[in-house]
Design an enzyme around this catalytic site. Structure first.
Site, PDB file in Angstrom:
ATOM      1  N   GLU A   1       0.828  -1.204   0.000  1.00 46.41           N
ATOM      2  CA  GLU A   1       0.000   0.000   0.000  1.00 46.41           C
ATOM      3  C   GLU A   1       0.868   1.262   0.000  1.00 46.41           C
ATOM      4  OE1 GLU A   1      -2.135  -3.209   2.452  1.00 46.41           O
ATOM      5  OE2 GLU A   1      -0.085  -2.488   2.214  1.00 46.41           O
TER       6      GLU A   1
ATOM      7  N   CYS B   1      -0.107   1.215   7.442  1.00 51.98           N
ATOM      8  CA  CYS B   1      -0.713   1.523   6.142  1.00 51.98           C
ATOM      9  C   CYS B   1      -2.073   2.176   6.314  1.00 51.98           C
ATOM     10  CB  CYS B   1      -0.819   0.257   5.301  1.00 51.98           C
ATOM     11  SG  CYS B   1       0.793  -0.413   4.826  1.00 51.98           S
TER      12      CYS B   1
END
Length: 172
Positions: free
Chosen positions: A61, A92
């Site tokens: 991500e 994330c």
């Protein structure tokens, strides 16, 4: 944010799975990610540097968000959806919140470090006021199989004896 239907979620998760497969083929932890805006994939990312000691900064991500910032620096992130084969970890997820990402769709739950179950209202004001759509699991079985393949490979040492590895290998 435009809501996507189940078929669209599965379509984009298939693309995240393709990124995860490429990561696994490189002996990386099989997290793949695609970022979608207006029904199109803008950027992709996959886990990097997980072999050996495991660099905990290069999650799929984060890799994808860095690519997005490079190619579309002024994009309104509240209008993007992030598709990822594993539920985002706390790092994330917090990055998505601070960046004002509109939503995340994940494939497989991260029982060890998943952040999406966090109650935002109990956090500091920077996070408490954020809203993010969370959808999951999508194509869980397909995502699970990649993680099982990773953990069954004796040459992969990343998270070898972790709660996540034990949980994943015990799944049917």
């Amino acid at each position: 944010m435009t809501r996507c239907g189940t078929d669209q979620h599965e379509y984009f998760m298939q693309q995240a799975l393709a990124e995860a497969r490429r990561a696994l083929d490189r002996r990386e932890f099989p997290v793949g990610c695609v970022i979608v805006h207006n029904g199109s994939v803008i950027v992709t990312g996959a886990r990097e540097n997980s072999a050996g000691l495991g660099n905990e900064l290069d999650h799929a991500e984060i890799v994808a968000l860095r690519a997005l910032f490079a190619v579309a620096p002024g994009l309104d992130l509240s209008r993007v959806m992030i598709y990822t084969t594993m539920e985002p970890c706390l790092m994330c997820y917090a990055t998505m919140l601070v960046s004002n990402v509109g939503g995340v769709v994940y494939g497989y739950e991260d029982v060890m470090g998943g952040g999406t179950g966090l109650s935002l209202s109990s956090l500091a004001p920077l996070y408490a006021g954020r809203r993010i759509e969370i959808v999951g699991p999508v194509l869980r079985r397909e995502c699970l199989e990649l993680f099982r393949e990773f953990f069954r490979d004796e040459e992969n040492v990343y998270l070898r004896d972790s709660l996540l590895a034990r949980y994943t290998l015990a799944q049917q």
